[in-house]
Scaffold this motif. Structure first.
Motif, PDB file in Angstrom:
ATOM      1  N   VAL A 149       0.844  -1.198   0.000  1.00 22.11           N
ATOM      2  CA  VAL A 149       0.000   0.000   0.000  1.00 22.11           C
ATOM      3  C   VAL A 149       0.878   1.246   0.000  1.00 22.11           C
ATOM      4  CG1 VAL A 149      -2.001  -1.063   1.115  1.00 22.11           C
ATOM      5  CG2 VAL A 149      -0.212  -0.053   2.524  1.00 22.11           C
ATOM      6  N   THR A 150       0.396   2.284  -0.670  1.00 24.71           N
ATOM      7  CA  THR A 150       1.104   3.559  -0.664  1.00 24.71           C
ATOM      8  C   THR A 150       0.590   4.446   0.461  1.00 24.71           C
ATOM      9  OG1 THR A 150      -0.473   4.394  -2.331  1.00 24.71           O
ATOM     10  CG2 THR A 150       1.669   3.600  -3.114  1.00 24.71           C
ATOM     11  N   ASP A 151       1.483   5.264   0.972  1.00 22.20           N
ATOM     12  CA  ASP A 151       1.163   6.249   2.007  1.00 22.20           C
ATOM     13  C   ASP A 151       1.392   7.629   1.394  1.00 22.20           C
ATOM     14  OD1 ASP A 151       0.946   7.934   4.201  1.00 22.20           O
ATOM     15  OD2 ASP A 151       2.152   6.668   5.534  1.00 22.20           O
ATOM     16  N   SER A 152       0.324   8.399   1.241  1.00 24.82           N
ATOM     17  CA  SER A 152       0.434   9.700   0.584  1.00 24.82           C
ATOM     18  C   SER A 152       1.024  10.782   1.477  1.00 24.82           C
ATOM     19  CB  SER A 152      -0.947  10.152   0.082  1.00 24.82           C
ATOM     20  OG  SER A 152      -1.440   9.275  -0.891  1.00 24.82           O
ATOM     21  N   PHE A 153       1.018  10.566   2.794  1.00 20.26           N
ATOM     22  CA  PHE A 153       1.510  11.591   3.719  1.00 20.26           C
ATOM     23  C   PHE A 153       2.908  11.297   4.246  1.00 20.26           C
ATOM     24  CE2 PHE A 153      -3.020  13.039   5.127  1.00 20.26           C
ATOM     25  CZ  PHE A 153      -3.195  13.626   3.890  1.00 20.26           C
ATOM     26  N   ASN A 154       3.379  10.088   4.070  1.00 17.08           N
ATOM     27  CA  ASN A 154       4.730   9.710   4.477  1.00 17.08           C
ATOM     28  C   ASN A 154       5.430   9.070   3.275  1.00 17.08           C
ATOM     29  OD1 ASN A 154       4.626  10.304   7.454  1.00 17.08           O
ATOM     30  ND2 ASN A 154       2.959   8.816   7.341  1.00 17.08           N
ATOM     31  N   PRO A 155       6.744   9.270   3.125  1.00 21.10           N
ATOM     32  CA  PRO A 155       7.449   8.826   1.910  1.00 21.10           C
ATOM     33  C   PRO A 155       7.764   7.331   1.917  1.00 21.10           C
ATOM     34  CG  PRO A 155       9.002   9.896   3.376  1.00 21.10           C
ATOM     35  CD  PRO A 155       7.646  10.032   4.035  1.00 21.10           C
ATOM     36  N   ARG A 156       6.725   6.501   1.858  1.00 16.27           N
ATOM     37  CA  ARG A 156       6.950   5.065   2.022  1.00 16.27           C
ATOM     38  C   ARG A 156       5.871   4.236   1.332  1.00 16.27           C
ATOM     39  NH1 ARG A 156       4.813   3.999   8.271  1.00 16.27           N
ATOM     40  NH2 ARG A 156       2.793   5.047   7.988  1.00 16.27           N
ATOM     41  N   ILE A 157       6.259   3.012   1.064  1.00 18.29           N
ATOM     42  CA  ILE A 157       5.340   1.946   0.657  1.00 18.29           C
ATOM     43  C   ILE A 157       5.364   0.904   1.756  1.00 18.29           C
ATOM     44  CG2 ILE A 157       4.862   0.134  -1.031  1.00 18.29           C
ATOM     45  CD1 ILE A 157       6.342   1.869  -3.109  1.00 18.29           C
ATOM     46  N   LEU A 158       4.206   0.468   2.197  1.00 23.83           N
ATOM     47  CA  LEU A 158       4.111  -0.540   3.249  1.00 23.83           C
ATOM     48  C   LEU A 158       3.751  -1.887   2.651  1.00 23.83           C
ATOM     49  CD1 LEU A 158       2.524   2.304   4.401  1.00 23.83           C
ATOM     50  CD2 LEU A 158       2.951   1.042   6.510  1.00 23.83           C
ATOM     51  N   ARG A 159       4.112  -2.942   3.356  1.00 28.34           N
ATOM     52  CA  ARG A 159       3.727  -4.293   2.956  1.00 28.34           C
ATOM     53  C   ARG A 159       3.099  -5.006   4.138  1.00 28.34           C
ATOM     54  NH1 ARG A 159       7.733  -8.802   0.305  1.00 28.34           N
ATOM     55  NH2 ARG A 159       8.583  -8.846   2.408  1.00 28.34           N
ATOM     56  N   LEU A 160       2.102  -5.820   3.836  1.00 28.95           N
ATOM     57  CA  LEU A 160       1.414  -6.566   4.885  1.00 28.95           C
ATOM     58  C   LEU A 160       2.243  -7.780   5.282  1.00 28.95           C
ATOM     59  CD1 LEU A 160      -1.081  -7.000   6.650  1.00 28.95           C
ATOM     60  CD2 LEU A 160      -2.116  -8.248   4.737  1.00 28.95           C
ATOM     61  N   ASN A 161       2.631  -7.830   6.559  1.00 23.06           N
ATOM     62  CA  ASN A 161       3.290  -9.006   7.126  1.00 23.06           C
ATOM     63  C   ASN A 161       2.185  -9.911   7.674  1.00 23.06           C
ATOM     64  OD1 ASN A 161       4.612 -10.891   8.837  1.00 23.06           O
ATOM     65  ND2 ASN A 161       6.331  -9.480   9.131  1.00 23.06           N
ATOM     66  N   LYS A 162       1.823 -10.918   6.896  1.00 28.94           N
ATOM     67  CA  LYS A 162       0.687 -11.746   7.272  1.00 28.94           C
ATOM     68  C   LYS A 162       0.965 -12.592   8.504  1.00 28.94           C
ATOM     69  CE  LYS A 162      -0.996 -11.926   2.512  1.00 28.94           C
ATOM     70  NZ  LYS A 162      -1.291 -12.779   1.338  1.00 28.94           N
ATOM     71  N   SER A 163       2.221 -13.024   8.687  1.00 35.81           N
ATOM     72  CA  SER A 163       2.542 -13.862   9.842  1.00 35.81           C
ATOM     73  C   SER A 163       2.451 -13.074  11.141  1.00 35.81           C
ATOM     74  CB  SER A 163       3.933 -14.467   9.693  1.00 35.81           C
ATOM     75  OG  SER A 163       4.930 -13.455   9.673  1.00 35.81           O
ATOM     76  N   LYS A 164       2.748 -11.767  11.064  1.00 39.33           N
ATOM     77  CA  LYS A 164       2.682 -10.922  12.264  1.00 39.33           C
ATOM     78  C   LYS A 164       1.412 -10.076  12.309  1.00 39.33           C
ATOM     79  CE  LYS A 164       7.689 -10.640  12.930  1.00 39.33           C
ATOM     80  NZ  LYS A 164       8.873  -9.733  13.093  1.00 39.33           N
ATOM     81  N   ASN A 165       0.576 -10.239  11.273  1.00 42.54           N
ATOM     82  CA  ASN A 165      -0.727  -9.585  11.249  1.00 42.54           C
ATOM     83  C   ASN A 165      -0.609  -8.059  11.371  1.00 42.54           C
ATOM     84  OD1 ASN A 165      -3.541 -10.123  10.940  1.00 42.54           O
ATOM     85  ND2 ASN A 165      -3.864  -9.546  13.090  1.00 42.54           N
ATOM     86  N   ARG A 166       0.312  -7.481  10.603  1.00 40.44           N
ATOM     87  CA  ARG A 166       0.502  -6.029  10.683  1.00 40.44           C
ATOM     88  C   ARG A 166       1.135  -5.503   9.393  1.00 40.44           C
ATOM     89  NH1 ARG A 166       5.604  -6.145  14.955  1.00 40.44           N
ATOM     90  NH2 ARG A 166       7.249  -6.581  13.403  1.00 40.44           N
ATOM     91  N   LEU A 167       0.944  -4.191   9.173  1.00 41.46           N
ATOM     92  CA  LEU A 167       1.615  -3.503   8.086  1.00 41.46           C
ATOM     93  C   LEU A 167       2.991  -3.048   8.544  1.00 41.46           C
ATOM     94  CD1 LEU A 167      -1.295  -1.251   6.747  1.00 41.46           C
ATOM     95  CD2 LEU A 167      -0.194  -3.109   5.471  1.00 41.46           C
ATOM     96  N   GLU A 168       3.977  -3.170   7.643  1.00 45.06           N
ATOM     97  CA  GLU A 168       5.333  -2.738   7.945  1.00 45.06           C
ATOM     98  C   GLU A 168       5.871  -1.908   6.788  1.00 45.06           C
ATOM     99  OE1 GLU A 168       6.629  -6.694  10.571  1.00 45.06           O
ATOM    100  OE2 GLU A 168       7.363  -6.435   8.519  1.00 45.06           O
TER     101      GLU A 168
END
Length: 325
Positions: A149-168
């Protein structure tokens, strides 16, 4: 016999010529009043899903139908304004970015997040919050089923860590920085992610290594800057399609040099696009009636416009020959 065969060949190629040269007609679907659409996606069976910036919900237009039905109700699972959405057919999940641009009819203190809903029933499955804030904008999935997923307010792309059940945070870079809305649409092609930066008109690509790490982030050399790029999708291995928020739908041919071709103009604040067969379905969001100087003027009917994509001669011939099989 030869004369009959000759007439058959002439007939086939006459139809072929007409198909290739025929004007590319548009189709139009309509949405409810006050909807202000932002995100669109299409499942493999042809169902169209559209999210609302104003009403915090998602509607569905079943394959072959013209009328919409409510699929995910307003504020379901802590829904804020619905931004990018993505149908994940393999896992039967409808992914949706839930963010707060400050225009919803259902204000709440729920956090910005990535939502997961059952693609068939619409039932809530999970919610993954942006732990340090931001703006969840658009979603892509790679060939291994990883969600970005893209973050329009912070300079980053996040990825879903399914094993840890969170976005990183998957990748963060100062070339994504800027004023206002930065990263917007994102799409996957040939082991790369392509993403656009709305406020600068730039296109970036980053490779995904075998271990899943980002590699070789670079700016794509375009013949011109894109005009407030929003949604972006992959058409084929050599072509992307991008929505230019100021009114155009444009293809990007990844040749050397890269070619840009505007295939539809005069759209009223187009936001996102989805591909179904040989048609690009693009939303007219009419955001000037929500944010701009026309906000006190009622908008027109909200439309999804189906723009026919040009096909190669070989594809057209294959489609024609299939008629006789």
């Amino acid at each position: 016999m030869f004369l009959i065969f000759k007439h058959i060949i002439f007939f086939i190629f006459s139809i072929f010529f007409l198909l290739v040269k025929a004007p590319l007609a548009e189709k139009i679907l309509y949405l409810e009043d006050n909807f202000f659409p932002e995100g669109i996606t299409i499942s493999k069976n042809g169902d169209i899903f559209v999210g609302s910036l104003k009403e915090n919900k998602i509607v569905k237009i079943s394959n072959g139908k013209k009328n919409f039905e409510e699929f995910i109700p307003s504020s379901s699972n802590g829904f804020l304004s619905v931004i990018g959405i993505l149908a994940d057919d393999h896992n039967k999940i409808l992914w949706a970015c839930s963010s707060n641009p400050g225009v919803t009819n259902y204000p709440s203190d729920d956090p910005v997040s990535l939502k997961a809903f059952d693609l068939v029933s619409g039932e809530p499955l999970n919610s993954y919050s942006f732990s340090d804030g931001g703006f969840c904008n658009d979603i892509a999935i790679d060939s291994n089923g990883n969600i970005y997923v893209t973050d329009s307010f912070n300079p980053r792309i996040l990825r879903l860590n399914k094993s840890k059940n969170r976005l990183e945070t998957w990748i963060e870079s100062n070339i994504f920085e800027g004023d206002g809305f930065n990263l917007n649409g994102i799409t996957y092609l040939d082991n790369h992610l392509y993403t656009v930066k709305m406020n600068s008109g730039e296109l970036f690509k980053v490779q995904i290594k075998e271990n899943g790490a980002p590699y070789n982030l670079e700016k794509v050399n375009l013949p011109r800057l894109l005009n407030a790029p929003d949604g972006i999708k992959t058409i084929n291995k050599q072509t992307l399609i991008v929505v230019e928020n100021k009114g155009s739908l444009t293809t990007i041919k990844l040749n050397d040099p890269i070619e840009l071709s505007v295939i539809r103009e005069n759209l009223d604040t187009p936001t996102t696009v989805a591909i179904k067969n040989n048609t690009a379905w693009v939303l007219e969001a009419q955001f000037g009636h929500l944010f701009g100087e026309d906000k006190n003027i009622p908008p027109d009917k909200f439309k999804i416009i189906g723009v026919k994509l040009e096909t190669s001669l070989l594809t057209s011939l294959k489609n024609l020959l299939s008629i006789f099989q």
